[in-house]
Design an enzyme around this catalytic site. Structure first.
Site, PDB file in Angstrom:
ATOM      1  N   ARG A  98      20.469  79.625  48.306  1.00 24.70           N
ATOM      2  CA  ARG A  98      19.787  80.330  49.686  1.00 24.70           C
ATOM      3  C   ARG A  98      20.860  81.217  50.222  1.00 24.70           C
ATOM      4  NH1 ARG A  98      18.929  77.167  54.704  1.00 24.70           N
ATOM      5  NH2 ARG A  98      20.783  76.291  54.270  1.00 24.70           N
ATOM      6  N   SER A 129      28.953  73.339  47.541  1.00 27.61           N
ATOM      7  CA  SER A 129      28.953  72.042  47.750  1.00 27.61           C
ATOM      8  C   SER A 129      29.545  71.171  46.640  1.00 27.61           C
ATOM      9  CB  SER A 129      27.508  71.448  48.004  1.00 27.61           C
ATOM     10  OG  SER A 129      26.911  72.119  49.007  1.00 27.61           O
ATOM     11  N   ASP A 137      29.420  71.716  52.089  1.00 26.34           N
ATOM     12  CA  ASP A 137      28.320  71.294  52.940  1.00 26.34           C
ATOM     13  C   ASP A 137      28.642  70.490  53.949  1.00 26.34           C
ATOM     14  OD1 ASP A 137      28.439  69.321  50.934  1.00 26.34           O
ATOM     15  OD2 ASP A 137      26.234  69.426  50.453  1.00 26.34           O
TER      16      ASP A 137
HETATM   17  C1  BGC Z   1      30.192  67.193  45.869  1.00 26.62           C
HETATM   18  C2  BGC Z   1      30.405  67.441  47.245  1.00 26.62           C
HETATM   19  C3  BGC Z   1      29.282  67.658  48.263  1.00 26.62           C
HETATM   20  C4  BGC Z   1      28.262  66.705  48.003  1.00 26.62           C
HETATM   21  C5  BGC Z   1      27.087  66.499  48.995  1.00 26.62           C
HETATM   22  C6  BGC Z   1      28.928  65.691  45.875  1.00 26.62           C
HETATM   23  O1  BGC Z   1      28.737  65.739  44.782  1.00 26.62           O
HETATM   24  O2  BGC Z   1      31.050  66.588  45.186  1.00 26.62           O
HETATM   25  O3  BGC Z   1      31.479  68.361  47.604  1.00 26.62           O
HETATM   26  O4  BGC Z   1      29.797  67.639  49.545  1.00 26.62           O
HETATM   27  O5  BGC Z   1      27.837  66.228  46.617  1.00 26.62           O
HETATM   28  O6  BGC Z   1      26.382  67.807  48.694  1.00 26.62           O
END
Ligand code: BGC
Length: 489
Positions: free
Chosen positions: A87, A157, A210
């Site tokens: 996004r 994320s 995130d």
């Molecule tokens: C990632 C994290 C992320 C979480 C939520 C996990 O698989 O390792 O970095 O914050 O997913 O999206």
């Protein structure tokens, strides 16, 4: 769990069905002692992760010191990458708690790009930013005539070791991304190169997870925010930790290629830490794995990794459920022993199927029946089938919610100093986002109940949980603007 009732067609479960369900109930146990173990184990792992690099809980410094005040003001871009879509947003923070405007465009990431060389993925993203700017940039920005590049907050994320607010090396991909050429590299550099190649005048000024985005967005509304969590496809939490406890972190260290620290910090300052709690208890010392956890892990793209996430996050609940039902079908205890092609297809069930089954409280399972029949390509043959399917889905989701609630509680208890200073008028705030929390009612209720058991009834009055939508957009903008105002490291 209550004992098995007489079924809606007046029949009862057979002794073999009762025995198999008891076995599954034992597999998905989430008793109070286990929750206490999670709290103790989590605290130990947090200490280790804060003191040394390369620990199971990565406890990654975010370079964001202190929370937002709600007075942050300004305009910037935000990019959100972490799942099926990415996004691009333009965010205008209005400088009043919780007040902002936002325009955004979503782009679907084709599966082929999730496994293509990283440069191709980042080129695709840069094209998306370009197409967004074509639509939303001011005429000066479009012609590259504005005096400075537009700044962008990048919510990424995945686990990243940051060495500055705008520099972070990818530790590993997950959630189905495997793009070669990114692990160990600075993901800001990868994006910035793709932008430069296209002559796009955008500078990535802040990189954040995130969960950090959720925390920042929530603190823009409620400055007393101490945690941001994502309970969705993936699962993770960020929280405010005292600098004096982040002993592995050297605030003066400068990494080649990363910007130097912009301000000094002291032990009493607090920095947002991305826990990467999906990896909690990879060793299996705290929570026992059951036979379905093992099967899922062995056949996953990252065996032995993200073991906590594999038990609590949305990506895996449908698959654990499928494995348990397939087992019961093979024992001829459900669906008359009939196996469909769908039932044998890994990851055929997403979490919305589980929430439809579990949240359907009607005695005859009206909403769940057609969904399950369609997804599994199987017809329910009797009330016992419907009962077993619902029971197994409920058990899988129950364990996930209880474990997530205990882990959240563990993080809050870690900040007992902040808890002690809070009151019911000025509660300590947790911002939570993610489909499990937002759309799966039974999950949310069980999670909150387990959180309550973990933190204790008295503390509950001093805590507030807020659904924090759009941390990845607003939170990224808050971080970029706090950086512009000299508030980050
Ligand atoms: C990632 C994290 C992320 C979480 C939520 C996990 O698989 O390792 O970095 O914050 O997913 O999206």
């Amino acid at each position: 769990m209550p004992p098995h009732p007489t079924l809606s067609d007046g029949s009862c479960l057979s002794p073999a069905q009762v025995q198999a369900l008891e076995h599954i109930e034992n597999d998905f146990r989430a008793a109070p002692e286990l929750l206490q173990n999670i709290v103790r184990g989590m605290h130990k792992a947090m200490d280790l992760g804060l003191s040394k690099p390369d620990q199971t809980l990565a406890m990654l410094p975010s370079y964001i010191v202190g929370s937002a005040t709600g007075n942050e003001k300004g305009r910037c871009l935000a990019l959100d990458l972490g799942g099926t879509n990415f996004r691009v947003c333009e965010v205008l923070l209005l400088g009043q708690p919780g007040q902002y405007t936002m325009q955004q465009k979503k782009f679907k990431i084709p599966h082929t790009l999730k496994i293509a060389p990283a440069t191709q993925l980042f080129s695709f993203i840069a094209d998306g930013i370009h197409s967004f700017l074509e639509e939303f940039a001011t005429p000066e920005e479009r012609q590259g005539a504005s005096c400075s590049a537009i700044s962008l907050g990048f919510t990424f994320s995945f686990p990243v070791v940051q060495r500055a607010l705008n520099y972070g090396e990818l530790l590993q991909w997950n959630k189905g991304f495997t793009n070669p050429g990114a692990v160990g590299k600075d993901v800001v550099g990868l994006l910035q190169d793709a932008l430069h190649t296209r002559g796009i005048e955008v500078t990535v000024t802040a990189l954040l997870n995130d969960t950090v985005g959720a925390l920042m967005a929530c603190s823009y509304h409620y400055p007393n925010t101490v945690m941001g969590a994502i309970l969705g496809t993936g699962s993770n939490t960020a929280y405010m930790e005292r600098m004096s406890r982040i002993t592995k972190f050297d605030p003066l260290a400068v990494t080649p290629g990363a910007s130097a620290p912009k301000r000094q910090v002291c032990g009493e300052d607090e920095m947002v830490i991305n826990m990467e709690w999906g990896a909690f208890d990879n060793e299996g010392d705290v929570i026992p794995y059951n036979r379905y956890d093992r099967m899922l892990d062995v056949n996953s793209t990252n065996p032995g990794c993200q073991m906590f996430e594999k038990r609590i996050s949305g990506l895996y609940l449908g698959e654990i459920f499928r494995l348990a039902i397939l087992d019961m079908v093979r024992l001829k205890l459900v669906f008359n022993g009939k196996i469909s092609c769908a039932l044998e297809t890994p990851y055929v069930l997403d979490t919305s199927v589980i929430s439809t089954i579990v949240d359907d409280a009607s005695p005859d399972f009206c909403e769940g029946t057609p969904v399950v029949e369609e997804k599994l390509g199987l017809q329910f043959t009797c009330a016992a089938d419907r009962y077993i399917v619902r029971r197994v889905a409920t058990l899988v989701a129950y364990r996930s919610a209880r474990f997530a609630g205990a882990a959240l509680g563990a993080v809050v208890l870690r900040r007992d100093d902040r808890l002690a200073r809070s009151t019911s008028e000025e509660p300590l705030t947790l911002g939570i986002d993610g489909s499990l929390y937002e759309h799966f009612t039974t999950f949310r209720e069980n999670m909150v109940q387990s959180f309550r058991e973990t933190v204790g009834e008295d503390n509950m009055t001093k805590l507030r949980i807020v659904l924090t939508k759009d941390g990845s957009g607003v939170g990224a903008a808050v971080a970029a603007i706090m950086n512009r105002e000299g508030k980050c490291l």
